[in-house]
Design a protein around this motif. Structure first.
Motif, PDB file in Angstrom:
ATOM      1  N   VAL A  56       8.224 -17.666   5.569  1.00 64.20           N
ATOM      2  CA  VAL A  56       8.242 -17.746   4.107  1.00 64.20           C
ATOM      3  C   VAL A  56       7.354 -16.653   3.531  1.00 64.20           C
ATOM      4  O   VAL A  56       6.165 -16.592   3.834  1.00 64.20           O
ATOM      5  N   HIS A  57       7.957 -15.807   2.697  1.00 60.16           N
ATOM      6  CA  HIS A  57       7.168 -14.819   1.968  1.00 60.16           C
ATOM      7  C   HIS A  57       6.949 -15.374   0.575  1.00 60.16           C
ATOM      8  O   HIS A  57       7.904 -15.712  -0.126  1.00 60.16           O
ATOM      9  N   ASN A  58       5.703 -15.460   0.167  1.00 68.12           N
ATOM     10  CA  ASN A  58       5.351 -15.991  -1.145  1.00 68.12           C
ATOM     11  C   ASN A  58       4.111 -15.264  -1.634  1.00 68.12           C
ATOM     12  O   ASN A  58       3.066 -15.297  -0.984  1.00 68.12           O
ATOM     13  N   ALA A  59       4.232 -14.624  -2.796  1.00 66.46           N
ATOM     14  CA  ALA A  59       3.125 -13.840  -3.354  1.00 66.46           C
ATOM     15  C   ALA A  59       1.927 -14.711  -3.708  1.00 66.46           C
ATOM     16  O   ALA A  59       0.781 -14.278  -3.556  1.00 66.46           O
ATOM     17  N   HIS A  60       2.176 -15.923  -4.155  1.00 65.41           N
ATOM     18  CA  HIS A  60       1.084 -16.817  -4.544  1.00 65.41           C
ATOM     19  C   HIS A  60       0.128 -17.036  -3.368  1.00 65.41           C
ATOM     20  O   HIS A  60      -1.084 -16.889  -3.497  1.00 65.41           O
ATOM     21  N   ARG A  61       0.713 -17.391  -2.239  1.00 63.86           N
ATOM     22  CA  ARG A  61      -0.109 -17.640  -1.051  1.00 63.86           C
ATOM     23  C   ARG A  61      -0.727 -16.340  -0.544  1.00 63.86           C
ATOM     24  O   ARG A  61      -1.898 -16.305  -0.184  1.00 63.86           O
ATOM     25  N   ARG A  62       0.084 -15.265  -0.514  1.00 62.35           N
ATOM     26  CA  ARG A  62      -0.406 -13.974  -0.029  1.00 62.35           C
ATOM     27  C   ARG A  62      -1.636 -13.525  -0.816  1.00 62.35           C
ATOM     28  O   ARG A  62      -2.555 -12.938  -0.258  1.00 62.35           O
ATOM     29  N   GLU A  63      -1.636 -13.823  -2.118  1.00 66.35           N
ATOM     30  CA  GLU A  63      -2.735 -13.391  -2.982  1.00 66.35           C
ATOM     31  C   GLU A  63      -3.733 -14.522  -3.238  1.00 66.35           C
ATOM     32  O   GLU A  63      -4.425 -14.550  -4.257  1.00 66.35           O
ATOM     33  N   ALA A  64      -3.819 -15.431  -2.260  1.00 60.04           N
ATOM     34  CA  ALA A  64      -4.802 -16.519  -2.265  1.00 60.04           C
ATOM     35  C   ALA A  64      -4.796 -17.280  -3.587  1.00 60.04           C
ATOM     36  O   ALA A  64      -5.843 -17.604  -4.141  1.00 60.04           O
ATOM     37  N   TRP A  65      -3.595 -17.557  -4.078  1.00 60.69           N
ATOM     38  CA  TRP A  65      -3.404 -18.378  -5.269  1.00 60.69           C
ATOM     39  C   TRP A  65      -4.132 -17.816  -6.492  1.00 60.69           C
ATOM     40  O   TRP A  65      -4.511 -18.527  -7.393  1.00 60.69           O
ATOM     41  N   GLY A  66      -4.302 -16.480  -6.492  1.00 59.50           N
ATOM     42  CA  GLY A  66      -4.934 -15.804  -7.627  1.00 59.50           C
ATOM     43  C   GLY A  66      -6.295 -15.228  -7.313  1.00 59.50           C
ATOM     44  O   GLY A  66      -6.780 -14.349  -8.017  1.00 59.50           O
ATOM     45  N   ALA A  67      -6.928 -15.683  -6.255  1.00 64.16           N
ATOM     46  CA  ALA A  67      -8.282 -15.229  -5.920  1.00 64.16           C
ATOM     47  C   ALA A  67      -8.305 -13.786  -5.409  1.00 64.16           C
ATOM     48  O   ALA A  67      -9.338 -13.123  -5.484  1.00 64.16           O
ATOM     49  N   GLU A  68      -7.153 -13.309  -4.889  1.00 65.74           N
ATOM     50  CA  GLU A  68      -7.100 -11.956  -4.316  1.00 65.74           C
ATOM     51  C   GLU A  68      -5.877 -11.204  -4.852  1.00 65.74           C
ATOM     52  O   GLU A  68      -5.041 -10.728  -4.081  1.00 65.74           O
ATOM     53  N   LEU A  69      -5.779 -11.101  -6.165  1.00 69.69           N
ATOM     54  CA  LEU A  69      -4.636 -10.423  -6.770  1.00 69.69           C
ATOM     55  C   LEU A  69      -4.534  -8.979  -6.303  1.00 69.69           C
ATOM     56  O   LEU A  69      -5.529  -8.263  -6.230  1.00 69.69           O
ATOM     57  N   MET A  70      -3.305  -8.597  -6.005  1.00 66.07           N
ATOM     58  CA  MET A  70      -3.030  -7.214  -5.621  1.00 66.07           C
ATOM     59  C   MET A  70      -2.794  -6.387  -6.882  1.00 66.07           C
ATOM     60  O   MET A  70      -2.439  -6.923  -7.928  1.00 66.07           O
ATOM     61  N   ARG A  71      -2.934  -5.088  -6.742  1.00 64.47           N
ATOM     62  CA  ARG A  71      -2.625  -4.179  -7.844  1.00 64.47           C
ATOM     63  C   ARG A  71      -1.108  -4.157  -8.052  1.00 64.47           C
ATOM     64  O   ARG A  71      -0.355  -4.333  -7.095  1.00 64.47           O
ATOM     65  N   PRO A  72      -0.647  -3.934  -9.276  1.00 67.91           N
ATOM     66  CA  PRO A  72       0.796  -3.907  -9.538  1.00 67.91           C
ATOM     67  C   PRO A  72       1.563  -2.929  -8.640  1.00 67.91           C
ATOM     68  O   PRO A  72       2.677  -3.233  -8.197  1.00 67.91           O
ATOM     69  N   GLU A  73       0.968  -1.776  -8.353  1.00 67.88           N
ATOM     70  CA  GLU A  73       1.633  -0.784  -7.507  1.00 67.88           C
ATOM     71  C   GLU A  73       1.844  -1.298  -6.081  1.00 67.88           C
ATOM     72  O   GLU A  73       2.771  -0.870  -5.399  1.00 67.88           O
ATOM     73  N   GLN A  74       0.980  -2.195  -5.643  1.00 69.94           N
ATOM     74  CA  GLN A  74       1.093  -2.758  -4.294  1.00 69.94           C
ATOM     75  C   GLN A  74       2.088  -3.907  -4.263  1.00 69.94           C
ATOM     76  O   GLN A  74       3.004  -3.928  -3.430  1.00 69.94           O
ATOM     77  N   CYS A  75       1.893  -4.883  -5.141  1.00 68.48           N
ATOM     78  CA  CYS A  75       2.698  -6.104  -5.064  1.00 68.48           C
ATOM     79  C   CYS A  75       4.153  -5.861  -5.453  1.00 68.48           C
ATOM     80  O   CYS A  75       5.059  -6.497  -4.894  1.00 68.48           O
ATOM     81  N   THR A  76       4.417  -4.928  -6.347  1.00 70.19           N
ATOM     82  CA  THR A  76       5.797  -4.666  -6.762  1.00 70.19           C
ATOM     83  C   THR A  76       6.618  -4.166  -5.583  1.00 70.19           C
ATOM     84  O   THR A  76       7.688  -4.705  -5.288  1.00 70.19           O
ATOM     85  N   ARG A  77       6.134  -3.156  -4.921  1.00 71.41           N
ATOM     86  CA  ARG A  77       6.864  -2.602  -3.770  1.00 71.41           C
ATOM     87  C   ARG A  77       6.970  -3.628  -2.640  1.00 71.41           C
ATOM     88  O   ARG A  77       8.026  -3.799  -2.039  1.00 71.41           O
ATOM     89  N   LEU A  78       5.879  -4.333  -2.357  1.00 73.76           N
ATOM     90  CA  LEU A  78       5.880  -5.314  -1.277  1.00 73.76           C
ATOM     91  C   LEU A  78       6.880  -6.436  -1.564  1.00 73.76           C
ATOM     92  O   LEU A  78       7.667  -6.816  -0.693  1.00 73.76           O
ATOM     93  N   ASP A  79       6.864  -6.968  -2.778  1.00 81.25           N
ATOM     94  CA  ASP A  79       7.799  -8.048  -3.111  1.00 81.25           C
ATOM     95  C   ASP A  79       9.245  -7.573  -3.035  1.00 81.25           C
ATOM     96  O   ASP A  79      10.111  -8.282  -2.510  1.00 81.25           O
ATOM     97  N   GLN A  80       9.524  -6.385  -3.545  1.00 80.81           N
ATOM     98  CA  GLN A  80      10.894  -5.886  -3.478  1.00 80.81           C
ATOM     99  C   GLN A  80      11.334  -5.720  -2.022  1.00 80.81           C
ATOM    100  O   GLN A  80      12.446  -6.105  -1.648  1.00 80.81           O
ATOM    101  N   ASP A  81      10.463  -5.180  -1.176  1.00 83.76           N
ATOM    102  CA  ASP A  81      10.788  -5.020   0.245  1.00 83.76           C
ATOM    103  C   ASP A  81      11.022  -6.369   0.918  1.00 83.76           C
ATOM    104  O   ASP A  81      11.953  -6.523   1.725  1.00 83.76           O
ATOM    105  N   GLU A  82      10.173  -7.353   0.602  1.00 82.58           N
ATOM    106  CA  GLU A  82      10.323  -8.674   1.218  1.00 82.58           C
ATOM    107  C   GLU A  82      11.599  -9.378   0.746  1.00 82.58           C
ATOM    108  O   GLU A  82      12.231 -10.102   1.515  1.00 82.58           O
ATOM    109  N   ILE A  83      11.973  -9.188  -0.505  1.00 79.62           N
ATOM    110  CA  ILE A  83      13.238  -9.757  -0.987  1.00 79.62           C
ATOM    111  C   ILE A  83      14.398  -9.107  -0.252  1.00 79.62           C
ATOM    112  O   ILE A  83      15.338  -9.784   0.183  1.00 79.62           O
ATOM    113  N   ARG A  84      14.337  -7.804  -0.082  1.00 76.47           N
ATOM    114  CA  ARG A  84      15.408  -7.084   0.624  1.00 76.47           C
ATOM    115  C   ARG A  84      15.557  -7.606   2.057  1.00 76.47           C
ATOM    116  O   ARG A  84      16.674  -7.736   2.565  1.00 76.47           O
ATOM    117  N   LYS A  85      14.446  -7.933   2.719  1.00 77.34           N
ATOM    118  CA  LYS A  85      14.481  -8.394   4.114  1.00 77.34           C
ATOM    119  C   LYS A  85      14.815  -9.878   4.265  1.00 77.34           C
ATOM    120  O   LYS A  85      15.268 -10.297   5.324  1.00 77.34           O
TER     121      LYS A  85
END
Length: 190
Positions: free
Chosen positions: A75-104
């Protein structure tokens, strides 16, 4: 423009209305599903004081992640990946990562959010563009945009209308299977 989903809408595409050879009482077929991208509102749910998701906002994601992982799915989930908000990624990081994970991912599952989550709606668009089987988890009595309501006309979409995520997990499994089967049927006709 948005409208409220009626209690028993027959105009809205809902997996409860699907009548085909799939019987949820039977054991689930092995459709080769290995991974799920789980999307939903995030930034708008963060507590302004703590910067993290409160337990009640986190609960539906926890339930779904545990449910899918108990089935052996990744399961790929940004909420968990970013520690439910405690470790937010920069937009440039999370946008590309989420798009790649959706593609896969083999399947895309989303809670579109109420009010509508702009980020989740972008991810729904990516999933549709990547021809992913899509399951939308819609809260009964909430408003959803016309494009969410009509998404099934351009993508393989199943909807589960619910009042409680934990109580609808069998319907979620059925919707995942039906979305995958419909996506494969559609790909065979192209």
């Amino acid at each position: 423009m948005a409208i409220t989903l009626p209690h028993d809408s027959r105009d809205f595409h809902d997996s409860r209305d699907s009548r085909d050879s799939y019987d949820s009482r039977d054991s689930r077929p092995d459709l080769g599903i290995r991974s799920v991208f789980l999307a939903g509102p995030f930034i708008q749910l963060l507590d302004p004081e703590t910067g993290e998701m409160p337990d009640d906002a986190r609960a539906p994601f926890d339930v779904l992640i545990k449910h899918f992982e108990a089935q052996g799915l990744s399961v790929h989930n940004a909420h968990r990946r970013e520690a439910w908000g405690a470790e937010l990624m920069r937009p440039e990081q999370c946008t590309r990562l989420d798009q790649d994970e959706i593609r896969k991912a083999d399947v895309f599952v989303a809670l579109p959010g109420y009010p509508a989550s702009p980020g989740t709606h972008i991810e729904i668009g990516w999933a549709s563009a990547f021809d992913k089987p899509i399951v939308l988890l819609l809260e009964r009595g909430r408003e959803y945009t016309f494009l969410v309501q009509g998404l099934h006309t351009v993508a393989s979409v199943e909807c589960v209308v619910h009042t409680d995520i934990a109580a609808c997990l069998p319907a979620v499994d059925r919707a995942v299977d039906l979305a995958v089967l419909r996506q494969r049927e559609g790909a065979g006709r192209r």
